[in-house]
Design a protein around this motif. Structure first.
Motif, short mmCIF file in Angstrom:
data_model
loop_
_atom_site.label_atom_id
_atom_site.label_comp_id
_atom_site.label_asym_id
_atom_site.label_seq_id
_atom_site.Cartn_x
_atom_site.Cartn_y
_atom_site.Cartn_z
N LEU A 1 0.83 -1.20 0.00
CA LEU A 1 0.00 0.00 0.00
C LEU A 1 0.86 1.25 0.00
N ALA A 2 1.87 1.29 0.86
CA ALA A 2 2.75 2.47 0.94
C ALA A 2 3.46 2.74 -0.38
N ARG A 3 3.82 1.68 -1.10
CA ARG A 3 4.55 1.85 -2.34
C ARG A 3 3.66 2.40 -3.46
N ASN A 4 2.34 2.31 -3.29
CA ASN A 4 1.42 2.68 -4.36
C ASN A 4 0.70 4.01 -4.14
N VAL A 5 1.05 4.74 -3.09
CA VAL A 5 0.41 6.03 -2.84
C VAL A 5 1.46 7.13 -2.72
N ARG A 6 1.02 8.36 -2.93
CA ARG A 6 1.94 9.50 -2.94
C ARG A 6 2.36 9.93 -1.54
#
Length: 512
Positions: free
Chosen positions: A168-173
Motif C-alpha cells: 500500500l505504501a509503495r502505491n500512494v503518494r
C-alpha cells in the motif's frame, strides 16, 4: 434470561449506538488526513454476527453505512468465516465487492465472546490518496483510478500485515498519511471490540443475536407502517445532471403495494465512459433517501430495507459493467432528491428540494522540500428547502461532509484563501428558500506548478426547486477569471494563479 420489554430494548439499542459513536471519536482524533479529521468523511458501524447492519455512528456519511454490510459480507465470504480469529482485521477498497470507490477503505473486525463470533465492528474512511489518477472523473476504467486492495487480513491475530502495508505504501503518494489513516481505522475497531465484550461481560444474559433481531424488527415495522400510509400506486420522477461527456439523468419509479415498495431505476442514463458511474453507492443513497422519507426518527439498520426491493438496470450510470471507472460517483448523490420528487404527492411534508451539491472537491498535489504532498479540500453548496424550513447555506446534502476550514487549507497546502463568503440569494426562491452556496478564491503560493483535480456538479444543471419552488443558481469554476472547460478534470495551477469556486445554491420549496 433477559426480559425484552421496551425499556430494555431501548437501553441496549442506545448502548450499541454509543459503541459506534465512540469508535468514530477514536477515528476522528487519530486520523492523519484533513478529509477525515475536518471533513468527517467517515463512518463507523456495528453489525450482527450474521453481517446485518445493526447500528451506526450518527454523523456517518450515509452512503458508507448503506454499503458497509455488503462489503463486510463479501470480505468474510472471500476470506472464509472459519479462518477468522480474535485480533483479525479485514480490509478492502474494491468497489466490485461492495465498497464505494477506491479512495474509501473499509476495515472490519470480528468480535469474539466465549470463542464464538457475536458481532462485527467496521470503520470506513476516505484516504487522501490511493495512487493512480485518483478522485477526478477523467479516468476511463478502474485501473486508471488507483490501487485496488482485494479483501485481505490487514491485521492477523493482532499483528499488522507488514507485506500489505508495504504494498500500500509503495502505491500512494503520501504513505505516512495514508498508513496513519489505516491505523486509525484499526484503532477505532479495537475500541469497538473492547466496548462490546465489556457489555457482554457486564451482563451475561445479554444475547446480541436476539438484540439484533428485535432492533431490526422494530425499524422494519416502522418502515412498513410508513409505507402503508402511502396510497398504492406508481410514482415517478427524473433529475438532470451535468454528467461528463454529456448530460445524464436519473429516473426512478416507485411502486407501492400495501406495506412493500419497489424502487426501479429503469430509464436512467447508460453508464459513462468516465468515472462518474456508481456501484454500491446507488444502494446506499437509496436506503438513505427512503430513511429520510419513511422513518426519519429511527436509527438506521438492516430492517429499514426489508420491505423494499431495489431494481437497477445493468450497464447504467447507477450499475455499470466492469471495469468501469467509479471514483467520482457524484450522480448517486442525487438519488435522495429524485426520490423526494417522486413522492412529493403522498409525502409533501417529508420531501425536500434538491441540494446545490453534496460537496465540491479540490484535490491539491505537488512536491516540496519534505517530499510529495496531497490534500483533498471540500466545499459545500446550499441545502434544498422543504416544507416549513429554508435550506441551510453551504451544507452538504446528502453526504454529510463538512467544509474544509480556512486554517486547514492554509496549513496543509501552499494555497492562500483570499476570499470565502456566502453567495447571498443563490438559493432558489420559494415559500421556503433554498440554501445559499459559497464563493472561495484560492491563490497558489507555491513556487512550482500544482497538480489540481476538480470534482464539481450543477454548473450546467442547477438544483431544481420542488412544489413550485425556483431552481438554485448554478455553480461556477474559474482559473484566473477564465471558466474551466472541464470542471470534473485535472489541470495545472501556475504559481500565483487563482481558483474561483462558486458552489451552487439549493432548490426552493413551495410557490414563492
Amino acid at each position: 434470561m433477559m426480559t425484552w420489554d421496551a425499556a430494555t430494548l431501548q437501553i441496549v439499542w442506545q448502548r450499541l449506538i454509543s459503541v459506534a459513536d465512540e469508535m468514530a471519536a477514536v477515528l476522528l482524533r487519530t486520523a492523519f488526513s484533513s478529509v477525515v479529521r475536518e471533513s468527517n468523511d467517515l463512518a463507523c458501524a456495528v453489525l450482527t454476527a450474521d453481517l446485518d447492519l445493526l447500528v451506526e455512528y450518527g454523523r456517518s456519511v450515509p452512503v458508507f453505512t448503506g454499503t458497509v454490510a455488503g462489503t463486510v459480507r463479501a470480505m468474510v465470504e472471500e476470506i472464509g468465516r472459519d479462518r477468522l480469529e480474535p485480533g483479525d482485521v479485514l480490509a478492502t477498497n474494491d468497489p466490485w465487492v461492495g465498497n464505494t470507490h477506491l479512495p474509501d477503505l473499509t476495515a472490519a473486525t470480528p468480535v469474539f465472546h466465549n470463542g464464538e463470533i457475536v458481532a462485527f465492528v467496521a470503520s470506513i474512511c476516505h484516504l487522501s490518496d490511493i495512487g493512480g489518477a485518483s478522485e477526478g472523473a477523467f479516468a476511463q476504467d478502474i485501473f486508471e483510478e488507483g490501487f485496488c486492495l482485494p479483501p485481505v487480513k490487514l491485521v492477523e491475530r493482532g499483528t499488522p500485515n507488514a507485506l500489505i502495508r508495504r504494498i500500500l505504501a509503495r502505491n500512494v503518494r503520501v504513505p505516512r498519511q495514508v498508513l496513519g489513516d489505516v491505523d486509525a481505522l484499526v484503532a477505532a475497531n479495537a475500541l469497538g471490540v473492547r466496548r462490546i465484550t465489556a457489555m457482554l461481560s457486564d451482563d451475561p444474559d445479554l444475547d446480541l443475536t436476539e438484540a439484533g433481531r428485535r432492533i431490526c424488527a422494530a425499524t422494519e415495522s416502522a418502515v412498513r407502517t410508513a409505507i402503508l400510509g402511502i396510497p398504492d400506486g406508481s410514482y415517478g420522477a427524473t433529475v438532470e445532471l451535468d454528467g461528463f461527456e454529456e448530460p445524464k439523468q436519473i429516473t426512478v419509479t416507485v411502486e407501492v403495494a400495501g406495506d412493500t415498495m419497489v424502487v426501479d431505476y429503469a430509464s436512467t442514463s447508460g453508464q459513462s465512459r468516465y468515472g462518474i458511474n456508481s456501484g454500491s453507492p446507488t444502494l446506499g443513497y437509496t436506503r438513505y433517501g427512503l430513511a429520510c422519507l419513511l422513518a426519519p426518527d429511527l436509527p438506521n439498520n438492516e430492517g429499514a430495507l426489508r420491505p423494499v426491493t431495489i431494481k437497477i438496470p445493468d450497464g447504467s450510470l447507477l450499475n455499470p459493467d466492469k471495469p468501469a471507472a467509479l471514483s467520482a460517483n457524484f450522480p448517486a448523490h442525487a438519488i435522495p432528491a429524485v426520490l423526494s420528487r417522486a413522492l412529493l404527492g403522498p409525502l409533501p411534508a417529508r420531501v425536500a428540494a434538491a441540494a446545490g451539491t453534496p460537496f465540491w472537491v479540490v484535490g491539491v498535489r505537488g512536491r516540496d522540500d519534505a517530499g510529495p504532498f496531497a490534500s483533498l479540500l471540500c466545499f459545500n453548496g446550499g441545502q434544498g428547502a422543504c416544507e416549513g424550513q429554508d435550506g441551510h447555506p453551504t451544507l452538504s446534502t446528502p453526504s454529510n461532509v463538512s467544509n474544509t476550514p480556512v486554517e486547514v487549507i492554509e496549513a496543509q497546502t501552499p494555497l492562500l484563501v483570499e476570499r470565502k463568503t456566502i453567495v447571498r440569494g443563490s438559493g432558489g426562491a420559494g415559500a421556503w428558500r433554498g440554501g445559499d452556496g459559497q464563493e472561495v478564491v484560492l491563490r497558489s503560493l507555491h513556487d512550482e506548478p500544482l497538480d489540481i483535480i476538480f470534482l464539481t456538479e450543477r454548473i450546467d444543471h442547477p438544483a431544481p426547486g420542488l412544489a413550485g419552488g425556483a431552481d438554485g443558481l448554478p455553480g461556477a469554476l474559474r482559473i484566473d477569471d477564465v471558466p474551466v472547460a472541464e470542471p470534473k478534470s485535472r489541470t495545472v495551477l501556475a504559481p500565483g494563479s487563482r481558483i474561483l469556486l462558486r458552489t451552487p445554491g439549493g432548490g426552493g420549496f413551495g410557490t414563492p
